[in-house]
Design a protein around this motif. Structure first.
Motif, PDB file in Angstrom:
ATOM      1  N   GLY A 122       0.565  -0.913  -0.313  1.00 39.42           N
ATOM      2  CA  GLY A 122       0.274  -0.274   0.414  1.00 39.42           C
ATOM      3  C   GLY A 122       0.790   1.362   0.295  1.00 39.42           C
ATOM      4  N   ILE A 123       2.159   0.878  -0.325  1.00 42.86           N
ATOM      5  CA  ILE A 123       2.729   2.190   0.241  1.00 42.86           C
ATOM      6  C   ILE A 123       2.835   3.392  -1.152  1.00 42.86           C
ATOM      7  CG2 ILE A 123       5.751   3.340   0.100  1.00 42.86           C
ATOM      8  CD1 ILE A 123       4.150   2.839   2.698  1.00 42.86           C
ATOM      9  N   THR A 124       2.500   4.237  -1.348  1.00 37.38           N
ATOM     10  CA  THR A 124       2.672   5.208  -2.701  1.00 37.38           C
ATOM     11  C   THR A 124       3.765   6.196  -2.239  1.00 37.38           C
ATOM     12  OG1 THR A 124       1.012   7.549  -2.088  1.00 37.38           O
ATOM     13  CG2 THR A 124       0.082   4.762  -3.151  1.00 37.38           C
ATOM     14  N   ASN A 125       3.450   7.321  -3.505  1.00 38.43           N
ATOM     15  CA  ASN A 125       5.110   7.868  -3.163  1.00 38.43           C
ATOM     16  C   ASN A 125       4.284   9.245  -2.340  1.00 38.43           C
ATOM     17  OD1 ASN A 125       2.638   8.402  -5.211  1.00 38.43           O
ATOM     18  ND2 ASN A 125       4.666   9.250  -6.514  1.00 38.43           N
ATOM     19  N   LEU A 126       3.001   9.677  -2.623  1.00 44.15           N
ATOM     20  CA  LEU A 126       2.929  11.214  -2.161  1.00 44.15           C
ATOM     21  C   LEU A 126       2.395  11.089  -0.737  1.00 44.15           C
ATOM     22  CD1 LEU A 126       2.253  13.002  -5.564  1.00 44.15           C
ATOM     23  CD2 LEU A 126       4.151  12.827  -4.269  1.00 44.15           C
ATOM     24  N   VAL A 127       1.008  10.164  -0.648  1.00 52.19           N
ATOM     25  CA  VAL A 127       0.277  10.250   0.245  1.00 52.19           C
ATOM     26  C   VAL A 127       0.462   9.388   1.076  1.00 52.19           C
ATOM     27  CG1 VAL A 127      -2.244   9.360   1.014  1.00 52.19           C
ATOM     28  CG2 VAL A 127      -1.626  10.058  -1.847  1.00 52.19           C
ATOM     29  N   ASN A 128       1.435   9.606   2.033  1.00 47.09           N
ATOM     30  CA  ASN A 128       2.792   9.177   3.323  1.00 47.09           C
ATOM     31  C   ASN A 128       2.924  10.158   4.231  1.00 47.09           C
ATOM     32  OD1 ASN A 128       5.578   7.801   3.968  1.00 47.09           O
ATOM     33  ND2 ASN A 128       4.047   6.140   3.206  1.00 47.09           N
ATOM     34  N   PHE A 129       3.060   9.339   5.027  1.00 50.63           N
ATOM     35  CA  PHE A 129       3.710  10.800   6.396  1.00 50.63           C
ATOM     36  C   PHE A 129       5.076  10.973   5.293  1.00 50.63           C
ATOM     37  CE2 PHE A 129       6.683  11.576  10.516  1.00 50.63           C
ATOM     38  CZ  PHE A 129       4.862  12.021  11.270  1.00 50.63           C
ATOM     39  N   ILE A 130       5.905  10.011   5.470  1.00 51.33           N
ATOM     40  CA  ILE A 130       7.970  10.661   5.312  1.00 51.33           C
ATOM     41  C   ILE A 130       7.990  11.758   3.966  1.00 51.33           C
ATOM     42  CG2 ILE A 130       9.848  10.591   4.105  1.00 51.33           C
ATOM     43  CD1 ILE A 130       9.973  10.159   7.058  1.00 51.33           C
ATOM     44  N   ALA A 131       6.456  11.180   3.009  1.00 55.85           N
ATOM     45  CA  ALA A 131       6.401  12.320   2.052  1.00 55.85           C
ATOM     46  C   ALA A 131       6.395  13.824   1.844  1.00 55.85           C
ATOM     47  CB  ALA A 131       5.584  11.396   0.871  1.00 55.85           C
ATOM     48  N   TRP A 132       5.001  13.942   2.744  1.00 59.45           N
ATOM     49  CA  TRP A 132       5.600  15.295   3.033  1.00 59.45           C
ATOM     50  C   TRP A 132       6.188  15.808   4.666  1.00 59.45           C
ATOM     51  CZ3 TRP A 132       1.444  18.011   1.415  1.00 59.45           C
ATOM     52  CH2 TRP A 132       1.264  18.432   0.487  1.00 59.45           C
ATOM     53  N   ARG A 133       6.591  14.981   5.526  1.00 62.97           N
ATOM     54  CA  ARG A 133       7.265  15.176   6.468  1.00 62.97           C
ATOM     55  C   ARG A 133       9.124  15.892   5.901  1.00 62.97           C
ATOM     56  NH1 ARG A 133       3.468  17.545   8.109  1.00 62.97           N
ATOM     57  NH2 ARG A 133       2.562  17.369  10.657  1.00 62.97           N
ATOM     58  N   SER A 134       9.528  15.350   5.622  1.00 62.21           N
ATOM     59  CA  SER A 134      10.795  14.676   4.589  1.00 62.21           C
ATOM     60  C   SER A 134      11.333  15.730   4.413  1.00 62.21           C
ATOM     61  CB  SER A 134      11.180  13.404   4.678  1.00 62.21           C
ATOM     62  OG  SER A 134      12.884  13.706   4.887  1.00 62.21           O
ATOM     63  N   SER A 135      12.070  16.684   4.287  1.00 63.84           N
ATOM     64  CA  SER A 135      13.208  17.324   3.332  1.00 63.84           C
ATOM     65  C   SER A 135      13.983  16.483   2.204  1.00 63.84           C
ATOM     66  CB  SER A 135      13.590  18.646   4.027  1.00 63.84           C
ATOM     67  OG  SER A 135      13.041  19.290   4.873  1.00 63.84           O
ATOM     68  N   GLU A 136      13.715  15.454   2.571  1.00 67.15           N
ATOM     69  CA  GLU A 136      15.008  14.151   2.069  1.00 67.15           C
ATOM     70  C   GLU A 136      14.310  13.540   1.201  1.00 67.15           C
ATOM     71  OE1 GLU A 136      18.813  13.882   4.787  1.00 67.15           O
ATOM     72  OE2 GLU A 136      17.374  12.704   4.635  1.00 67.15           O
ATOM     73  N   ALA A 137      12.865  13.692   0.665  1.00 64.48           N
ATOM     74  CA  ALA A 137      12.056  12.299   0.658  1.00 64.48           C
ATOM     75  C   ALA A 137      11.770  13.207  -1.115  1.00 64.48           C
ATOM     76  CB  ALA A 137      10.324  12.373   1.390  1.00 64.48           C
ATOM     77  N   THR A 138      12.975  13.031  -1.941  1.00 60.39           N
ATOM     78  CA  THR A 138      12.862  12.991  -3.318  1.00 60.39           C
ATOM     79  C   THR A 138      11.443  13.434  -4.462  1.00 60.39           C
ATOM     80  OG1 THR A 138      14.104  11.627  -4.171  1.00 60.39           O
ATOM     81  CG2 THR A 138      14.800  13.784  -3.027  1.00 60.39           C
ATOM     82  N   TRP A 139      10.795  12.321  -4.039  1.00 57.56           N
ATOM     83  CA  TRP A 139       9.577  11.719  -4.338  1.00 57.56           C
ATOM     84  C   TRP A 139       8.448  12.082  -3.783  1.00 57.56           C
ATOM     85  CZ3 TRP A 139      12.841   8.319  -1.629  1.00 57.56           C
ATOM     86  CH2 TRP A 139      12.260   8.069  -0.049  1.00 57.56           C
ATOM     87  N   GLY A 140       8.362  13.115  -3.278  1.00 58.41           N
ATOM     88  CA  GLY A 140       7.210  13.427  -2.235  1.00 58.41           C
ATOM     89  C   GLY A 140       7.231  15.206  -2.187  1.00 58.41           C
ATOM     90  N   TYR A 141       5.584  15.901  -1.852  1.00 59.26           N
ATOM     91  CA  TYR A 141       6.120  16.725  -1.374  1.00 59.26           C
ATOM     92  C   TYR A 141       6.617  18.079  -0.443  1.00 59.26           C
ATOM     93  CZ  TYR A 141       1.361  16.453  -3.901  1.00 59.26           C
ATOM     94  OH  TYR A 141       0.621  16.231  -4.715  1.00 59.26           O
ATOM     95  N   GLY A 142       7.194  16.713   0.227  1.00 56.02           N
ATOM     96  CA  GLY A 142       8.526  17.509   1.159  1.00 56.02           C
ATOM     97  C   GLY A 142       9.669  17.511   1.062  1.00 56.02           C
ATOM     98  N   GLY A 143      10.544  16.928   0.039  1.00 59.49           N
ATOM     99  CA  GLY A 143      11.648  16.957  -0.552  1.00 59.49           C
ATOM    100  C   GLY A 143      11.333  17.610  -1.952  1.00 59.49           C
ATOM    101  N   LYS A 144      10.288  18.351  -2.120  1.00 59.43           N
ATOM    102  CA  LYS A 144      10.602  18.356  -3.877  1.00 59.43           C
ATOM    103  C   LYS A 144       9.513  19.836  -4.019  1.00 59.43           C
ATOM    104  CE  LYS A 144      10.157  15.451  -7.019  1.00 59.43           C
ATOM    105  NZ  LYS A 144       9.538  14.859  -8.040  1.00 59.43           N
ATOM    106  N   PHE A 145       8.667  19.896  -3.243  1.00 54.25           N
ATOM    107  CA  PHE A 145       7.485  21.614  -3.087  1.00 54.25           C
ATOM    108  C   PHE A 145       7.755  22.112  -1.419  1.00 54.25           C
ATOM    109  CE2 PHE A 145       6.211  18.447  -6.669  1.00 54.25           C
ATOM    110  CZ  PHE A 145       6.216  18.919  -7.605  1.00 54.25           C
ATOM    111  N   VAL A 146       8.013  21.147  -0.894  1.00 57.50           N
ATOM    112  CA  VAL A 146       7.197  21.871   0.476  1.00 57.50           C
ATOM    113  C   VAL A 146       8.051  22.784   1.522  1.00 57.50           C
ATOM    114  CG1 VAL A 146       5.164  22.115   2.649  1.00 57.50           C
ATOM    115  CG2 VAL A 146       4.822  20.799  -0.086  1.00 57.50           C
ATOM    116  N   PHE A 147       8.618  21.250   1.397  1.00 55.99           N
ATOM    117  CA  PHE A 147      10.230  21.800   2.114  1.00 55.99           C
ATOM    118  C   PHE A 147       9.634  21.881   3.544  1.00 55.99           C
ATOM    119  CE2 PHE A 147      12.190  21.471  -1.594  1.00 55.99           C
ATOM    120  CZ  PHE A 147      13.348  21.150  -1.509  1.00 55.99           C
ATOM    121  N   GLU A 148       8.669  21.388   4.327  1.00 58.44           N
ATOM    122  CA  GLU A 148       8.278  21.700   5.966  1.00 58.44           C
ATOM    123  C   GLU A 148       9.334  22.312   6.839  1.00 58.44           C
ATOM    124  OE1 GLU A 148       5.629  18.845   7.292  1.00 58.44           O
ATOM    125  OE2 GLU A 148       4.169  19.600   5.472  1.00 58.44           O
ATOM    126  N   GLY A 149       8.954  23.718   7.416  1.00 65.15           N
ATOM    127  CA  GLY A 149      10.328  23.413   8.502  1.00 65.15           C
ATOM    128  C   GLY A 149       9.431  24.798   9.691  1.00 65.15           C
TER     129      GLY A 149
END
Length: 327
Positions: A151-178
């Motif tokens: 069930g793991i997907t690239n975007l709808v996932n905790f690390i995909a949002w939270r991590s600045s290193e998740a280069t496949w997700g929003y967190g490491g590509k667009f959002v960079f939560e800080g």
């Protein structure tokens, strides 16, 4: 003031809706009952919550469970959370403690949770580890959600949002939560948790703390903005494959929360004792920590709790509870 009088009259007419929560639905609720099931009063809701928690406490007595399931220590932790919420009210409920009594219960259950869990406070190396930091359960985590490759997907996932290193997700590509700059600047430079957040100068941060990220210097400088977080890392430090990096554990309750609940609840009753509890905990985060310049102890406890649980979804309810503004 006619407008104020009108408001007061309306308020009095609608007193029955004050302190309403949500409908209570159990395994015994039928469809007919559900069609006429108004929102429960706060007192009734907390009676319902504590009834369930009391049952769970008895059933889990002497039972060892995996940390992916609530244990007796977690039940104590949930009671601590509930009583902390009730501490703000002086409602004179018949069967639910409020006010000072609730704060005392919150502190008591927080301490019970600490003792029962046998959990230890996260160390600097655990917190800042670029391979396992906040992606792998450790001894401070009392309860967590494990994720698997199913069930793991690239975007709808905790690390995909939270991590600045998740280069496949929003967190490491667009959002960079800080964090905001006032949040960052309020953190003491002797508090090692500050290292998990890039300051105003990413290049300077990398030069000093590049070992805390899985990015190469070139990758880091190309994409990372000021104040981004490096608290949450992909599994195994893998920043390339989402099928590996997204398979992490997600914390639901850490023992550190119990220390903060104990400190705050105690401070509402005895400020000096609460302050001592905060100082004792902060020795694990900042060897030079002092409350000498603190003018509002509850605000200070909440700020340190914000730093401790940034990104974990814990303090939002504290802000609602204490009616504090969110920046």
């Amino acid at each position: 003031d006619p407008a104020a009088s009108k408001y007061e009259n309306e308020r009095k007419k609608n007193t029955d809706i004050i302190a309403r929560t949500v409908p209570i639905i159990t395994e015994s609720t039928t469809e007919a009952m559900a069609r006429n099931n108004p929102r429960a009063k706060r007192e009734d809701m907390f009676e319902f919550i504590f009834e369930d928690l009391n049952d769970a406490e008895q059933l889990l007595d002497g039972i060892t469970v995996k940390k992916t399931m609530p244990s007796k220590a977690v039940i104590y932790g949930l009671k601590a959370r509930a009583y902390l919420w009730l501490g703000q009210f002086d409602a004179g409920y018949q069967n639910v403690k409020t006010g000072t009594e609730a704060y005392q219960e919150a502190a008591r259950y927080a301490r019970l949770a600490i003792t029962e869990s046998n959990a230890t406070i996260m160390t600097e190396s655990e917190w800042l580890n670029p391979t396992s930091g906040f992606n792998t359960a450790n001894n401070s985590w009392m309860w967590y959600l494990p994720q698997t490759t199913e069930g793991i997907t690239n975007l709808v996932n905790f690390i995909a949002w939270r991590s600045s290193e998740a280069t496949w997700g929003y967190g490491g590509k667009f959002v960079f939560e800080g964090v905001t700059n006032n949040f960052y600047n309020r953190m003491s430079d002797t508090d090692w948790r500050r290292k998990a957040f890039v300051g105003s100068n990413p290049a300077a941060w990398y030069k000093q703390y590049g070992y805390l990220t899985n990015y190469s210097e070139e990758e880091f400088l190309a994409v990372v903005p000021p104040y981004a977080n490096f608290k949450f890392h992909p599994a195994n430090g893998n920043i390339v494959s989402y099928t590996i990096g997204n398979v992490t554990d997600v914390p639901l309750m850490r023992v550190e929360e119990m220390y903060f609940i104990e400190a705050e609840a105690t401070a509402h009753v005895n400020e000096g004792a609460g302050e001592n509890l905060l100082i004792s905990f902060m020795a694990n985060r900042n060897p030079k920590y002092s409350t000498a310049s603190v003018t509002d102890l509850i605000d200070e406890i909440m700020f340190q709790k914000r730093v401790e649980f940034w990104g974990e979804g814990i303090v939002f309810y504290d802000f609602k509870r204490l009616n504090m503004g969110i920046k």
